[in-house]
Design a protein around this motif. Structure first.
Motif, PDB file in Angstrom:
ATOM      1  N   VAL A 127       0.838  -1.198   0.000  1.00  0.00           N
ATOM      2  CA  VAL A 127       0.000   0.000   0.000  1.00  0.00           C
ATOM      3  C   VAL A 127       0.875   1.251   0.000  1.00  0.00           C
ATOM      4  O   VAL A 127       0.657   2.191  -0.782  1.00  0.00           O
ATOM      5  CB  VAL A 127      -0.970   0.004   1.205  1.00  0.00           C
ATOM      6  CG1 VAL A 127      -1.745   1.308   1.282  1.00  0.00           C
ATOM      7  CG2 VAL A 127      -1.921  -1.192   1.125  1.00  0.00           C
ATOM      8  N   ALA A 128       1.901   1.264   0.859  1.00  0.00           N
ATOM      9  CA  ALA A 128       2.796   2.428   0.935  1.00  0.00           C
ATOM     10  C   ALA A 128       3.506   2.633  -0.402  1.00  0.00           C
ATOM     11  O   ALA A 128       3.586   3.761  -0.908  1.00  0.00           O
ATOM     12  CB  ALA A 128       3.811   2.230   2.059  1.00  0.00           C
ATOM     13  N   LEU A 129       3.991   1.562  -0.987  1.00  0.00           N
ATOM     14  CA  LEU A 129       4.715   1.685  -2.261  1.00  0.00           C
ATOM     15  C   LEU A 129       3.791   2.166  -3.377  1.00  0.00           C
ATOM     16  O   LEU A 129       4.170   3.037  -4.171  1.00  0.00           O
ATOM     17  CB  LEU A 129       5.352   0.339  -2.638  1.00  0.00           C
ATOM     18  CG  LEU A 129       6.563  -0.064  -1.795  1.00  0.00           C
ATOM     19  CD1 LEU A 129       7.009  -1.476  -2.146  1.00  0.00           C
ATOM     20  CD2 LEU A 129       7.718   0.931  -1.970  1.00  0.00           C
ATOM     21  N   ALA A 130       2.572   1.631  -3.418  1.00  0.00           N
ATOM     22  CA  ALA A 130       1.624   2.058  -4.455  1.00  0.00           C
ATOM     23  C   ALA A 130       1.313   3.550  -4.302  1.00  0.00           C
ATOM     24  O   ALA A 130       1.284   4.301  -5.284  1.00  0.00           O
ATOM     25  CB  ALA A 130       0.338   1.232  -4.363  1.00  0.00           C
ATOM     26  N   LEU A 131       1.120   3.983  -3.061  1.00  0.00           N
ATOM     27  CA  LEU A 131       0.816   5.403  -2.806  1.00  0.00           C
ATOM     28  C   LEU A 131       1.993   6.289  -3.209  1.00  0.00           C
ATOM     29  O   LEU A 131       1.813   7.314  -3.889  1.00  0.00           O
ATOM     30  CB  LEU A 131       0.494   5.583  -1.316  1.00  0.00           C
ATOM     31  CG  LEU A 131       0.284   7.029  -0.862  1.00  0.00           C
ATOM     32  CD1 LEU A 131      -0.950   7.645  -1.518  1.00  0.00           C
ATOM     33  CD2 LEU A 131       0.136   7.103   0.669  1.00  0.00           C
ATOM     34  N   LEU A 132       3.201   5.920  -2.793  1.00  0.00           N
ATOM     35  CA  LEU A 132       4.383   6.752  -3.080  1.00  0.00           C
ATOM     36  C   LEU A 132       4.627   6.839  -4.586  1.00  0.00           C
ATOM     37  O   LEU A 132       4.982   7.894  -5.112  1.00  0.00           O
ATOM     38  CB  LEU A 132       5.618   6.184  -2.368  1.00  0.00           C
ATOM     39  CG  LEU A 132       5.567   6.270  -0.832  1.00  0.00           C
ATOM     40  CD1 LEU A 132       6.660   5.400  -0.207  1.00  0.00           C
ATOM     41  CD2 LEU A 132       5.703   7.719  -0.368  1.00  0.00           C
ATOM     42  N   ARG A 133       4.405   5.728  -5.278  1.00  0.00           N
ATOM     43  CA  ARG A 133       4.639   5.729  -6.732  1.00  0.00           C
ATOM     44  C   ARG A 133       3.565   6.527  -7.456  1.00  0.00           C
ATOM     45  O   ARG A 133       3.857   7.264  -8.400  1.00  0.00           O
ATOM     46  CB  ARG A 133       4.723   4.289  -7.245  1.00  0.00           C
ATOM     47  CG  ARG A 133       6.045   3.662  -6.802  1.00  0.00           C
ATOM     48  CD  ARG A 133       6.094   2.165  -6.967  1.00  0.00           C
ATOM     49  NE  ARG A 133       7.313   1.645  -6.343  1.00  0.00           N
ATOM     50  CZ  ARG A 133       7.571   0.362  -6.146  1.00  0.00           C
ATOM     51  NH1 ARG A 133       6.692  -0.562  -6.529  1.00  0.00           N
ATOM     52  NH2 ARG A 133       8.695  -0.015  -5.573  1.00  0.00           N
ATOM     53  N   ALA A 134       2.309   6.413  -6.984  1.00  0.00           N
ATOM     54  CA  ALA A 134       1.227   7.169  -7.637  1.00  0.00           C
ATOM     55  C   ALA A 134       1.377   8.674  -7.379  1.00  0.00           C
ATOM     56  O   ALA A 134       1.137   9.484  -8.267  1.00  0.00           O
ATOM     57  CB  ALA A 134      -0.131   6.674  -7.127  1.00  0.00           C
ATOM     58  N   ALA A 135       1.780   9.034  -6.166  1.00  0.00           N
ATOM     59  CA  ALA A 135       1.932  10.461  -5.836  1.00  0.00           C
ATOM     60  C   ALA A 135       3.146  11.031  -6.560  1.00  0.00           C
ATOM     61  O   ALA A 135       3.174  12.207  -6.903  1.00  0.00           O
ATOM     62  CB  ALA A 135       2.062  10.644  -4.325  1.00  0.00           C
ATOM     63  N   ASP A 136       4.164  10.187  -6.751  1.00  0.00           N
ATOM     64  CA  ASP A 136       5.394  10.599  -7.418  1.00  0.00           C
ATOM     65  C   ASP A 136       6.020  11.825  -6.732  1.00  0.00           C
ATOM     66  O   ASP A 136       6.420  12.788  -7.390  1.00  0.00           O
ATOM     67  CB  ASP A 136       5.103  10.883  -8.913  1.00  0.00           C
ATOM     68  CG  ASP A 136       6.390  10.961  -9.730  1.00  0.00           C
ATOM     69  OD1 ASP A 136       7.407  10.390  -9.287  1.00  0.00           O
ATOM     70  OD2 ASP A 136       6.369  11.610 -10.800  1.00  0.00           O
ATOM     71  N   LEU A 137       6.057  11.740  -5.400  1.00  0.00           N
ATOM     72  CA  LEU A 137       6.603  12.814  -4.571  1.00  0.00           C
ATOM     73  C   LEU A 137       7.401  12.169  -3.450  1.00  0.00           C
ATOM     74  O   LEU A 137       7.031  11.081  -3.001  1.00  0.00           O
ATOM     75  CB  LEU A 137       5.473  13.555  -3.840  1.00  0.00           C
ATOM     76  CG  LEU A 137       4.481  14.429  -4.534  1.00  0.00           C
ATOM     77  CD1 LEU A 137       3.392  14.809  -3.535  1.00  0.00           C
ATOM     78  CD2 LEU A 137       5.179  15.672  -5.070  1.00  0.00           C
ATOM     79  N   PRO A 138       8.429  12.840  -2.929  1.00  0.00           N
ATOM     80  CA  PRO A 138       8.974  12.396  -1.649  1.00  0.00           C
ATOM     81  C   PRO A 138       7.968  12.755  -0.553  1.00  0.00           C
ATOM     82  O   PRO A 138       7.442  13.878  -0.551  1.00  0.00           O
ATOM     83  CB  PRO A 138      10.270  13.200  -1.506  1.00  0.00           C
ATOM     84  CG  PRO A 138      10.154  14.349  -2.438  1.00  0.00           C
ATOM     85  CD  PRO A 138       9.114  14.023  -3.483  1.00  0.00           C
ATOM     86  N   VAL A 139       7.647  11.801   0.313  1.00  0.00           N
ATOM     87  CA  VAL A 139       6.591  12.010   1.310  1.00  0.00           C
ATOM     88  C   VAL A 139       7.179  11.981   2.723  1.00  0.00           C
ATOM     89  O   VAL A 139       7.686  10.947   3.164  1.00  0.00           O
ATOM     90  CB  VAL A 139       5.483  10.938   1.145  1.00  0.00           C
ATOM     91  CG1 VAL A 139       4.475  11.006   2.292  1.00  0.00           C
ATOM     92  CG2 VAL A 139       4.762  11.135  -0.202  1.00  0.00           C
ATOM     93  N   ALA A 140       7.118  13.126   3.398  1.00  0.00           N
ATOM     94  CA  ALA A 140       7.564  13.197   4.797  1.00  0.00           C
ATOM     95  C   ALA A 140       6.512  12.521   5.654  1.00  0.00           C
ATOM     96  O   ALA A 140       5.324  12.825   5.524  1.00  0.00           O
ATOM     97  CB  ALA A 140       7.737  14.652   5.219  1.00  0.00           C
ATOM     98  N   ALA A 141       6.929  11.570   6.495  1.00  0.00           N
ATOM     99  CA  ALA A 141       5.941  10.870   7.321  1.00  0.00           C
ATOM    100  C   ALA A 141       6.542  10.388   8.634  1.00  0.00           C
ATOM    101  O   ALA A 141       7.304   9.429   8.651  1.00  0.00           O
ATOM    102  CB  ALA A 141       5.339   9.682   6.560  1.00  0.00           C
ATOM    103  N   PRO A 142       6.175  11.036   9.728  1.00  0.00           N
ATOM    104  CA  PRO A 142       6.482  10.473  11.041  1.00  0.00           C
ATOM    105  C   PRO A 142       5.456   9.393  11.355  1.00  0.00           C
ATOM    106  O   PRO A 142       4.486   9.216  10.603  1.00  0.00           O
ATOM    107  CB  PRO A 142       6.305  11.676  11.975  1.00  0.00           C
ATOM    108  CG  PRO A 142       5.217  12.468  11.324  1.00  0.00           C
ATOM    109  CD  PRO A 142       5.393  12.275   9.828  1.00  0.00           C
ATOM    110  N   SER A 143       5.637   8.687  12.450  1.00  0.00           N
ATOM    111  CA  SER A 143       4.616   7.756  12.898  1.00  0.00           C
ATOM    112  C   SER A 143       3.327   8.546  13.156  1.00  0.00           C
ATOM    113  O   SER A 143       3.366   9.678  13.633  1.00  0.00           O
ATOM    114  CB  SER A 143       5.083   7.040  14.167  1.00  0.00           C
ATOM    115  OG  SER A 143       5.545   7.965  15.132  1.00  0.00           O
ATOM    116  N   ALA A 144       2.167   7.931  12.835  1.00  0.00           N
ATOM    117  CA  ALA A 144       0.890   8.660  12.823  1.00  0.00           C
ATOM    118  C   ALA A 144       0.184   8.673  14.180  1.00  0.00           C
ATOM    119  O   ALA A 144      -1.043   8.593  14.252  1.00  0.00           O
ATOM    120  CB  ALA A 144      -0.027   8.076  11.744  1.00  0.00           C
TER     121      ALA A 144
END
Ligand code: TXA
Ligand code: MG
Length: 320
Positions: A127-144
Motif C-alpha cells: 500500500v505504501a509503495l503504491a501510494l508513493l509511486r502514484a503520488a510521485d513525490l517524496p513524502v515526509a511521514a512520522p509515525s501517525a
C-alpha cells in the motif's frame, strides 16, 4: 477525516489514486507501512509539512523521515549519495531501514528539523509503495500517533489519536507486520552509526562495524511513550508467577509472556519470541490503558533479530 479500506496485497487503484491526489494537493494521508502507520505529506511543501507537526503536536526541531517509492529517488532528496548509503539501500530497500545523508538544498527546513541532513527510507509495504509511486513525490511521514503516544500499528490507533480535522484520509491496510519503527542509521561515514534500533540489526548491516550513536538522534531528546500504568520487565519464564503475586495484592495486572497467566490476571497476548513481541507491543500497551490496568508484567525476550530493538522500546516504556 475519510477512512478507506484497502487490500494490503492488492490495493485498489482508485483508492490509491485518490490518496495520491490528496498528497499532491498538500493534504495529509495516514498510510500503513511494514513498521508502523505513517502520517504523510509532500516533503517539499512547507505548509503541508507544518500541518503534520500541528496534527501530532510534535516539537518543531524533531525531523521527519522522507519516504520514497523507489531507491533511485534517493539522489533527488540527498545532496550526495555516500558509498555506504548506496550499499545499504541496495541491500535493505524496500525495508525497515532509514538512512541519514546530507539533504538536497531544495528540501524545506521544516522537513529536516533545521538540520543539514535528511532521513530517507523505502517502506516494504504494497500500500505504501503504491501510494508513493502514484503520488510521485517524496513524502515526509512520522509515525501517525499523537506526540507522546505509542506508534500506531492499526488504522484504529491512528483514528483514536489524531484529530479528524487535521487528517484528510486514512488508508486502512490492516495491522503492521513488524510493529516497531525502522532502524535509523547515519550513513555518511565509513561505518553505519545506529541512531535508533529496529528490525534491521547491526549484525545484518555489517556486524562489528556498526556503532551505537543513539545519544546523537534528535528523537531521543523527547520524552518517550510510557503507558498510564507501570511496566515491569521480568526474566523469561517468570511472568505468570510475578503477575499472579501482584494480582493477590488486589491489583489489576496485565501480562505479556510465553504462556497465558492465571484467571486473576489479564493476558494481553502470548509471546512466542521477539518478532511477536514487536508486532503486538504497542497495541497491547494501548489495550492495557483501555482495560484500566494498574501494572503490566512483560517477559524479556532475547537479543536475536528484532529483540534488541523491542527491548529498547520496552525499557523506555518501563522508565516512564
Ligand atoms: O518506521 C518508521 O521509521 C516510521 C514509519 C512511518 O516509516 N516512521 C517513524 O518516524 O518512526 P518518526 O518521525 O516517528 O521517527 C523518526 C526518527 C526520529 O527519532 C527522528 O529524530 C529521526 O528519525 N530522524 C529524522 N531525521 C533525522 C536526521 N536528519 N538525523 C537524525 N535523525 C533523524
Ligand atoms: Mg514517532
Amino acid at each position: 477525516m475519510d477512512v478507506a479500506r484497502v487490500d494490503r496485497d492488492r490495493p485498489d487503484d482508485a483508492a490509491i489514486a485518490a490518496a495520491a491526489q490528496v498528497l499532491r494537493s498538500g493534504g495529509l494521508v495516514a498510510f500503513p507501512t511494514e513498521t508502523v502507520y505513517g502520517l504523510g505529506a509532500d516533503a517539499r511543501s512547507e505548509t503541508a509539512v507544518r500541518a503534520i507537526f500541528a496534527a501530532k503536536g510534535r516539537p518543531a526541531d524533531n525531523p521527519l523521515i522522507v519516504h520514497i517509492g523507489d531507491p533511485a529517488g534517493l539522489v533527488d532528496v540527498a545532496a550526495t549519495v555516500p558509498a555506504l548509503a548506496a550499499r545499504l539501500a541496495e541491500q535493505f530497500w524496500p525495508g525497515p531501514l532509514t538512512l541519514v545523508v546530507e539533504a538536497a538544498a531544495d528540501l524545506p527546513s521544516v522537513t529536516t528539523g533545521g538540520l543539514t541532513t535528511v532521513a530517507v527510507r523505502v517502506p516494504d509495504h504494497p500500500v505504501a509503495l503504491a501510494l508513493l509511486r502514484a503520488a510521485d513525490l517524496p513524502v515526509a511521514a512520522p509515525s501517525a500517533n499523537r506526540s507522546g503516544r505509542p506508534s500506531p500499528t492499526t488504522a484504529a490507533h491512528v483514528i483514536e489519536d489524531l484529530d479528524a480535522g487535521h487528517v484528510d484520509l486514512v488508508l486502512d491496510g490492516g495491522a503492521c507486520t513488524i510493529g516497531i519503527e525502522s532502524t535509523v542509521v547515519d550513513a555518511r561515514g565509513d561505518v553505519p552509526v545506529i541512531l535508533r534500533e529496529g528490525a534491521v540489526t547491526r549484525e545484518a548491516m555489517g556486524a562489528t562495524s556498526a556503532v551505537d550513536g543513539s545519544e546523537r538522534s534528535p528523537g531521543t531528546r523527547y520524552r518517550h511513550y510510557a503507558p498510564s500504568y507501570p511496566v515491569e520487565i521480568v526474566p523469561a519464564g517468570e511472568g505468570p508467577r510475578r503477575a499472579a503475586s501482584l494480582a493477590r495484592q488486589g491489583r489489576r495486572v496485565g501480562l505479556l509472556a510465553a504462556v497465558r497467566g492465571p484467571e486473576t490476571v489479564t493476558t494481553l497476548a502470548v509471546i512466542d519470541g521477539p518478532a511477536t513481541l514487536a508486532r503486538v507491543l504497542y497495541d497491547a500497551l494501548r489495550a492495557g490503558e483501555t482495560a484500566g490496568l494498574d501494572i503490566v508484567v512483560v517477559e524479556a525476550v532475547g537479543d536475536t533479530g528484532v529483540g534488541r530493538a523491542v527491548m529498547d522500546r520496552l525499557r523506555r516504556a518501563a522508565a516512564g
